[in-house]
Design a protein around this motif. Structure first.
Motif, short mmCIF file in Angstrom:
data_model
loop_
_atom_site.label_atom_id
_atom_site.label_comp_id
_atom_site.label_asym_id
_atom_site.label_seq_id
_atom_site.Cartn_x
_atom_site.Cartn_y
_atom_site.Cartn_z
N ARG A 1 1.01 -1.34 -0.21
CA ARG A 1 -0.32 0.25 0.50
C ARG A 1 1.20 1.26 0.02
O ARG A 1 0.39 2.51 -0.86
CB ARG A 1 -0.92 -0.09 1.56
CG ARG A 1 -2.29 -1.22 1.21
CD ARG A 1 -2.69 -1.28 2.43
NE ARG A 1 -3.13 0.13 2.47
CZ ARG A 1 -3.63 0.19 3.59
NH1 ARG A 1 -3.84 -0.34 4.91
NH2 ARG A 1 -4.61 1.84 4.07
N LEU A 2 1.82 1.62 0.65
CA LEU A 2 2.87 2.45 0.80
C LEU A 2 3.71 2.76 -0.36
O LEU A 2 3.46 4.02 -1.04
CB LEU A 2 3.93 2.10 2.25
CG LEU A 2 3.15 2.48 3.41
CD1 LEU A 2 4.06 1.65 4.38
CD2 LEU A 2 2.77 3.73 3.70
N ALA A 3 3.52 1.71 -1.67
CA ALA A 3 4.88 1.19 -2.66
C ALA A 3 3.70 2.06 -3.16
O ALA A 3 4.11 3.44 -4.14
CB ALA A 3 5.17 0.85 -2.76
N VAL A 4 2.15 2.19 -3.38
CA VAL A 4 1.31 2.79 -4.50
C VAL A 4 1.24 3.68 -4.31
O VAL A 4 0.46 4.36 -5.40
CB VAL A 4 0.41 1.71 -3.96
CG1 VAL A 4 -0.89 1.97 -5.25
CG2 VAL A 4 0.03 -0.33 -5.04
N ALA A 5 1.34 4.10 -2.80
CA ALA A 5 1.38 6.04 -2.89
C ALA A 5 1.69 6.94 -3.01
O ALA A 5 2.22 7.42 -4.08
CB ALA A 5 0.67 5.45 -1.02
N ASN A 6 2.95 5.93 -3.06
CA ASN A 6 4.30 6.71 -3.11
C ASN A 6 4.80 6.75 -4.68
O ASN A 6 4.75 7.84 -5.76
CB ASN A 6 5.99 5.64 -3.17
CG ASN A 6 5.90 5.93 -2.05
OD1 ASN A 6 5.84 7.24 -0.86
ND2 ASN A 6 6.17 4.82 -0.65
N VAL A 7 4.10 5.46 -5.32
CA VAL A 7 3.82 6.30 -7.38
C VAL A 7 2.38 6.87 -7.35
O VAL A 7 2.86 8.11 -8.14
CB VAL A 7 2.99 4.86 -7.42
CG1 VAL A 7 2.41 5.18 -9.06
CG2 VAL A 7 4.28 3.44 -7.11
#
Length: 379
Positions: free
Chosen positions: A170-176
């Protein structure tokens, strides 16, 4: 002797002029052997034709001009000056700092909402997005692997490990998403549809956050602002039509309507600020133009008389009404003036005969004749 004769002749001329103007006194007429006193008193003033030269002391008629009292609406006209801006306008500013690598800022060019106006150097932001996408892909692969092992009953992957992997995804998706927003901010697009103004931004310029780039005006509708004096506040209603002219298009009248006005008067100018929308579908008018603005309104029908019909005394203004050859005075309140016409309020009935010329010589109950009647038949 010569002087005595001149004096006698002068007295004779004065006596004759007096007799012609005011008539012969009754006593003198009796001394001359004229009609008896009773007949003299009964004789019509000025002789058979009612003209001057009758016996002194009898009533004489005054020659006047009459006209029926009429009603007409009065057109209230307000003329003022105002300026206009676009109803929808926007000033485009830079949200990010950077070097300009592409522009589409041609002055007076029509653009649609979302059209690209300018691009900043975005190499760093693209690399940041690639890194974020790689981290997202790696986190997605970890979650997929952990889910497979967990479903097969492997003791290697605990519930805690799987939960942590899902949070990392989820954090990686938000960073994208954040990287995409930053990249998008490197491209400036039109926030509204309209026409571009002049811009000093060119390829190679360095912009800082908040720097002005260009203005966009949607001039299909203009918003005119003007002042209305206190005496004309009664003209203001939402939707009230306004007529607009400009020296640029002589003889051309543009139409608009009042959309809003202030709830209070300016304490110095004693006027209210008014806003009106002006249709500019043809695109002839430009934002910032100065306009001559006109508003009109017709009142309810009011009695209207020539200015010569108004007389004044201690009680104020009035008009003379004629009934059966006799005059009576009716007080009036003056409402409006336009040239030699006066709109009034009065208790006199519409259609009544009023004196339009010769009113200054009248008194209550005076006998009058019309100018046409005084000329006689065949005059």
């Amino acid at each position: 002797m010569k002087r005595f004769i001149i004096v006698l002749l002068s007295l004779a001329v004065l006596t004759g002029a007096y007799a012609i103007a005011f008539g012969v006194p009754v006593q003198v007429a009796q001394l001359w052997g004229g009609a008896p006193a009773e007949e003299t008193a009964a004789a019509p003033r000025g002789g058979p034709d009612g003209g001057p030269g009758g016996v002194r002391g009898q009533a004489r008629s005054t020659t006047v001009v009459l006209a029926p009292l009429e009603e007409h609406a009065y057109t209230l006209v307000l003329r003022t000056v105002g300026s206009a801006v676009s109803l929808r306008r926007s000033e485009v500013v830079a949200t990010e700092a950077g070097e300009v690598v592409e522009t589409a800022l041609q002055a007076n060019k029509a653009v649609e909402k979302g059209n690209v106006l300018l691009r900043l150097d975005d190499r760093t932001e693209r690399l940041t997005l690639e890194i974020a996408e790689a981290n997202r892909d790696q986190a997605q692969a970890t979650v997929t692997r952990y889910q497979g092992l967990h479903q097969n009953g492997s003791a290697v992957v605990t519930d805690v490990a799987l939960s942590e992997a899902e949070v990392a995804l989820r954090l990686a998706v938000a960073n994208v998403g954040l990287a995409e927003v930053v990249l998008d901010n490197r491209t400036i697009v039109a926030p509204i549809s309209g026409r571009l103004g002049l811009s000093n931004v060119h390829v190679g310029d360095q912009l800082s956050g908040g720097d002005a780039i260009v203005t966009i005006d949607d001039t299909s509708t203009l918003l005119a602002t003007f002042e209305v004096p206190e005496r004309s506040i009664g003209l203001l209603t939402e939707g009230k039509p306004v007529l607009v002219t400009t020296p640029t298009y002589t003889g051309r009248v543009f139409e608009g309507k009042v959309t809003a006005f202030d709830s209070r008067l300016d304490s110095v100018t004693r006027s209210a600020t008014v806003e009106a929308e002006i249709d500019n579908a043809e695109g002839l008018l430009l934002s910032g133009m100065t306009f001559a603005i006109r508003m009109t309104e017709e009142t309810a029908p009011l009695p209207v008389v020539p200015a010569t019909a108004i007389t004044w005394d201690r009680s104020g203004a009035g008009i003379w009404i004629v009934e059966e050859g006799r005059t009576s005075r009716a007080p009036v309140t003056i409402r409006y003036r336009d040239g030699d016409q006066v709109w009034i309020e009065t208790e006199a009935q519409v259609g009544a005969q009023i004196v339009t010329e010769g009113a200054a010589k009248l008194r209550d109950g005076a006998q009058v004749t019309t100018a046409d009647a005084s000329r006689g038949p065949g005059a």
